[in-house]
Design a protein around this motif. Structure first.
Motif, PDB file in Angstrom:
ATOM      1  N   HIS A  58       0.859  -1.192   0.000  1.00 14.70           N
ATOM      2  CA  HIS A  58       0.000   0.000   0.000  1.00 14.70           C
ATOM      3  C   HIS A  58       0.893   1.239   0.000  1.00 14.70           C
ATOM      4  CE1 HIS A  58      -3.642  -2.333   0.761  1.00 14.70           C
ATOM      5  NE2 HIS A  58      -2.853  -3.094   1.498  1.00 14.70           N
ATOM      6  N   PRO A  59       1.558   1.503  -1.140  1.00 15.80           N
ATOM      7  CA  PRO A  59       2.505   2.621  -1.179  1.00 15.80           C
ATOM      8  C   PRO A  59       1.792   3.973  -1.154  1.00 15.80           C
ATOM      9  CG  PRO A  59       2.258   1.676  -3.364  1.00 15.80           C
ATOM     10  CD  PRO A  59       1.475   0.794  -2.411  1.00 15.80           C
ATOM     11  N   LEU A  60       2.528   4.949  -0.657  1.00 11.62           N
ATOM     12  CA  LEU A  60       2.040   6.327  -0.672  1.00 11.62           C
ATOM     13  C   LEU A  60       2.421   6.977  -1.997  1.00 11.62           C
ATOM     14  CD1 LEU A  60       3.304   7.555   2.826  1.00 11.62           C
ATOM     15  CD2 LEU A  60       0.976   6.862   2.233  1.00 11.62           C
ATOM     16  N   ALA A 126       8.429   3.181   8.603  1.00 11.35           N
ATOM     17  CA  ALA A 126       9.797   3.194   8.070  1.00 11.35           C
ATOM     18  C   ALA A 126       9.781   2.969   6.562  1.00 11.35           C
ATOM     19  CB  ALA A 126      10.653   2.139   8.768  1.00 11.35           C
ATOM     20  N   GLN A 127       8.984   2.021   6.105  1.00  8.17           N
ATOM     21  CA  GLN A 127       8.891   1.747   4.669  1.00  8.17           C
ATOM     22  C   GLN A 127       8.368   2.966   3.917  1.00  8.17           C
ATOM     23  OE1 GLN A 127       9.857  -0.571   2.524  1.00  8.17           O
ATOM     24  NE2 GLN A 127       8.898   0.605   0.899  1.00  8.17           N
ATOM     25  N   ALA A 131      10.478   5.164   1.156  1.00 12.10           N
ATOM     26  CA  ALA A 131       9.952   5.300  -0.202  1.00 12.10           C
ATOM     27  C   ALA A 131       9.799   6.769  -0.603  1.00 12.10           C
ATOM     28  CB  ALA A 131       8.611   4.575  -0.338  1.00 12.10           C
ATOM     29  N   GLN A 132       9.718   7.661   0.385  1.00 10.48           N
ATOM     30  CA  GLN A 132       9.619   9.103   0.112  1.00 10.48           C
ATOM     31  C   GLN A 132      11.010   9.732  -0.029  1.00 10.48           C
ATOM     32  OE1 GLN A 132       6.725  10.973  -0.394  1.00 10.48           O
ATOM     33  NE2 GLN A 132       5.769   8.958  -0.396  1.00 10.48           N
ATOM     34  N   GLY A 133      12.058   8.919   0.030  1.00  6.51           N
ATOM     35  CA  GLY A 133      13.412   9.437  -0.119  1.00  6.51           C
ATOM     36  C   GLY A 133      14.234   9.380   1.155  1.00  6.51           C
ATOM     37  N   GLY A 134      13.665   8.823   2.207  1.00  7.18           N
ATOM     38  CA  GLY A 134      14.410   8.673   3.451  1.00  7.18           C
ATOM     39  C   GLY A 134      15.531   7.664   3.299  1.00  7.18           C
TER      40      GLY A 134
END
Length: 159
Positions: A58-60, A126-127, A131-134
Motif C-alpha cells: 500500500h505505497p504512498l 519506516a517503509q 519510499a519518500q526518499g528517506g
C-alpha cells in the motif's frame, strides 16, 4: 514535541468509526501466537518486517510536503480503520504520533496487542518514509506513548 490534546482527536475518530470484531479477533490471535511462540525480539522483528511488507503493498504517492505526507498516510490508515497520525517536525527529527489505534478485542492480551501494533507500525512507517526518499540508515523507532495513549515514533538520525 508540541503539547497537544490527543484525547479529542481519538474520541472524534472512535465516534466516526466502527470495529469489526471478527477481524480484530483474528489479528489478535495471530499477534498473540507470533509473540508467544517466537523469542521476544524475534517476534517483534517479524512484525516489523510484516509492517514493511504492508507498506510496500500500500505505497504512498510522492509527497512534496509534510502536510501531504500526513494526509496520504491518514488516507491509507482510514481504509484499515487504524486511527490517525499527526506529524510534528523539528530540524532534527520527525515525530509521528499515532492516535486512536485499533484496540484489542474484549481487552484480551492488551500488552501483547500494543507491542504487536507498535512493531507493525514501525515497519509500516519506516517503509513509507524510505519510499519518500528517506535513508535506510535513519531509524524510525517507537519512543513512548503519550499520557492519552498515542504511540510516538521518532524518525531521527542517531537514535
Amino acid at each position: 514535541m508540541q503539547e497537544q490534546n490527543y484525547t479529542q482527536v481519538a474520541q472524534e475518530y472512535y465516534r466516526q468509526r466502527h470495529s469489526t470484531p471478527g477481524w480484530q479477533s483474528l489479528v489478535q490471535v495471530l499477534f498473540s501466537g507470533i509473540l508467544a511462540s517466537a523469542e521476544d525480539e524475534d517476534g517483534r522483528r517479524f512484525l516489523t518486517l510484516m509492517g514493511g511488507n504492508l507498506g510496500r503493498q500500500h505505497p504512498l504517492p510522492v509527497c512534496a510536503t509534510l502536510g501531504e505526507l500526513e494526509e496520504n498516510i491518514n488516507h491509507i490508515l482510514s481504509r484499515f480503520d487504524w486511527g490517525v497520525v499527526k506529524i510534528e517536525a523539528t530540524q532534527q527529527q520527525l515525530a509521528l504520533v499515532h492516535i486512536a489505534w485499533p484496540v484489542s478485542p474484549q481487552g484480551e492480551d492488551d500488552e501483547l496487542w500494543r507491542i504487536a501494533l507498535i512493531s507493525l507500525f514501525e515497519g509500516l512507517y519506516a517503509q513509507w518514509l524510505q519510499a519518500q526518499g528517506g535513508q535506510p540508515y535513519v531509524p524510525l523507532r517507537w519512543q513512548e506513548s503519550t499520557s492519552e495513549g498515542a504511540f510516538v515514533f521518532r524518525y531521527q538520525n542517531g537514535l
